[in-house]
Design a protein around this motif. Sequence first.
Motif, PDB file in Angstrom:
ATOM      1  N   GLU A 162       0.732  -1.269   0.027  1.00 53.21           N
ATOM      2  CA  GLU A 162       0.160  -0.133  -0.142  1.00 53.21           C
ATOM      3  C   GLU A 162       0.760   1.176  -0.153  1.00 53.21           C
ATOM      4  N   ILE A 163       0.364   2.131  -0.631  1.00 51.05           N
ATOM      5  CA  ILE A 163       1.009   3.673  -0.517  1.00 51.05           C
ATOM      6  C   ILE A 163      -0.173   4.486   0.047  1.00 51.05           C
ATOM      7  N   ILE A 164       0.386   5.004   1.320  1.00 51.63           N
ATOM      8  CA  ILE A 164      -0.633   5.924   2.055  1.00 51.63           C
ATOM      9  C   ILE A 164      -0.210   7.546   1.697  1.00 51.63           C
ATOM     10  N   LEU A 165      -1.059   8.047   1.209  1.00 52.81           N
ATOM     11  CA  LEU A 165      -1.043   9.729   0.933  1.00 52.81           C
ATOM     12  C   LEU A 165      -1.532  10.261   2.224  1.00 52.81           C
ATOM     13  N   GLY A 166      -0.730  11.120   2.772  1.00 51.40           N
ATOM     14  CA  GLY A 166      -1.425  11.661   4.048  1.00 51.40           C
ATOM     15  C   GLY A 166      -1.285  11.014   5.307  1.00 51.40           C
ATOM     16  N   ILE A 167      -2.025  11.562   6.302  1.00 53.09           N
ATOM     17  CA  ILE A 167      -1.891  10.995   7.450  1.00 53.09           C
ATOM     18  C   ILE A 167      -3.151  10.166   7.847  1.00 53.09           C
ATOM     19  N   LEU A 168      -2.851   9.151   8.626  1.00 52.66           N
ATOM     20  CA  LEU A 168      -4.008   8.360   9.138  1.00 52.66           C
ATOM     21  C   LEU A 168      -4.327   8.494  10.739  1.00 52.66           C
ATOM     22  N   SER A 169      -5.223   7.913  11.139  1.00 51.22           N
ATOM     23  CA  SER A 169      -5.497   7.890  12.551  1.00 51.22           C
ATOM     24  C   SER A 169      -4.340   6.849  13.111  1.00 51.22           C
ATOM     25  N   PRO A 170      -3.751   7.071  14.274  1.00 53.29           N
ATOM     26  CA  PRO A 170      -2.757   5.941  14.952  1.00 53.29           C
ATOM     27  C   PRO A 170      -3.519   4.792  14.896  1.00 53.29           C
ATOM     28  N   LYS A 171      -4.627   4.446  15.151  1.00 54.68           N
ATOM     29  CA  LYS A 171      -5.300   3.165  15.019  1.00 54.68           C
ATOM     30  C   LYS A 171      -5.499   2.519  13.685  1.00 54.68           C
ATOM     31  N   GLU A 172      -5.668   3.345  12.675  1.00 56.66           N
ATOM     32  CA  GLU A 172      -5.742   2.864  11.407  1.00 56.66           C
ATOM     33  C   GLU A 172      -4.297   2.582  10.876  1.00 56.66           C
ATOM     34  N   LEU A 173      -3.295   3.319  11.137  1.00 66.01           N
ATOM     35  CA  LEU A 173      -2.176   3.054  11.004  1.00 66.01           C
ATOM     36  C   LEU A 173      -1.386   2.055  11.617  1.00 66.01           C
ATOM     37  N   GLU A 174      -1.687   1.787  12.491  1.00 67.04           N
ATOM     38  CA  GLU A 174      -1.418   0.261  13.358  1.00 67.04           C
ATOM     39  C   GLU A 174      -1.993  -0.787  12.527  1.00 67.04           C
ATOM     40  N   LYS A 175      -3.095  -0.592  12.393  1.00 64.91           N
ATOM     41  CA  LYS A 175      -3.841  -1.801  11.789  1.00 64.91           C
ATOM     42  C   LYS A 175      -3.143  -2.200  10.573  1.00 64.91           C
ATOM     43  N   LYS A 176      -2.879  -1.133   9.703  1.00 65.66           N
ATOM     44  CA  LYS A 176      -2.254  -1.337   8.335  1.00 65.66           C
ATOM     45  C   LYS A 176      -0.791  -2.260   8.597  1.00 65.66           C
ATOM     46  N   VAL A 177       0.134  -1.658   9.690  1.00 67.87           N
ATOM     47  CA  VAL A 177       1.196  -2.156  10.041  1.00 67.87           C
ATOM     48  C   VAL A 177       1.153  -3.714  10.472  1.00 67.87           C
ATOM     49  N   LYS A 178       0.054  -4.063  11.408  1.00 60.47           N
ATOM     50  CA  LYS A 178      -0.203  -5.216  11.625  1.00 60.47           C
ATOM     51  C   LYS A 178      -0.479  -6.179  10.516  1.00 60.47           C
ATOM     52  N   LYS A 179      -1.322  -5.559   9.572  1.00 64.19           N
ATOM     53  CA  LYS A 179      -1.431  -6.467   8.362  1.00 64.19           C
ATOM     54  C   LYS A 179      -0.125  -6.863   7.475  1.00 64.19           C
ATOM     55  N   LEU A 180       0.704  -5.898   7.488  1.00 65.30           N
ATOM     56  CA  LEU A 180       1.869  -5.636   6.696  1.00 65.30           C
ATOM     57  C   LEU A 180       2.843  -6.824   7.231  1.00 65.30           C
ATOM     58  N   VAL A 181       3.113  -6.949   8.385  1.00 68.01           N
ATOM     59  CA  VAL A 181       4.037  -7.667   9.182  1.00 68.01           C
ATOM     60  C   VAL A 181       3.506  -9.122   9.021  1.00 68.01           C
TER      61      VAL A 181
END
Length: 183
Positions: A162-181
Motif C-alpha cells: 500500500e501507498i498511503i498519501l497523507g496522515i491516518l489515525s494512529p489506530k488505522e495506521l497500526e492496523k495497516k502495519v499489523k497486516k503488513l508484518v
Amino acid sequence: MKRNLYILLAVVILIGIAVYQNKGPGVQSVFQQEKALPTETGPKAGLLAPPFTATGLDGKEYHVGGTQDKAIMINYWASWCYPCQQEAPELHKLAEKYKDSLNIYGVNVTKFDNKKNAQEFIKTYEVNFPVMLDPKASLYDLYRGAVFPTNVLIDKDGVIQEIILGILSPKELEKKVKKLVKS
C-alpha cells in the motif's frame, strides 16, 4: 467388504478435513499453492518496490527492494509539514513496538526542506529509526510522491502492499502495519 472400504474412505476424508482446518505453515503449502510474486517493478500496490540504496544520517547504508528479513515502511516527510509532525510520535511508537518485524526508513525530502531543519525535527520528535536525506527528491520521485507524509508499505518479499498519501489515525495506521508484518 464394500462397507469396510466406504468406512475407511470416510475416515480418510474426515482426517483430511481435520488436518486442513488445523493447518500450519507446512500443511498450508500442501493444500494451497503459493502466490506468485509479481515480476513488474513500480510505485504501485501489488508491484515490486523500486529498489534504492541510500545512506542514513547515521552513516549506514539502507537498501530497499528485493527480499528482506523484515517488512519496510518508507516514510517521506518534511520538517515544516504539520501532518508529519503529528505522525512522528506514532511512528516512534510503531518503530519500537514492531522493531523485530518492521524497518521504518524516514526520507526527508530535503529538496523541499533543509538539513538543519530535518535534524532539529529528528531531535524534537525523538525519531528512533534511520533517516536519509533526499536533496534532489529522487527517492521521492521514484515512488511518485505527491504529498507529505507519504508512507510506502513493503512486505518481506519486496512487494508494495500500500501507498498511503497523507496522515491516518494512529489506530488505522497500526492496523495497516499489523497486516503488513503478517503478510
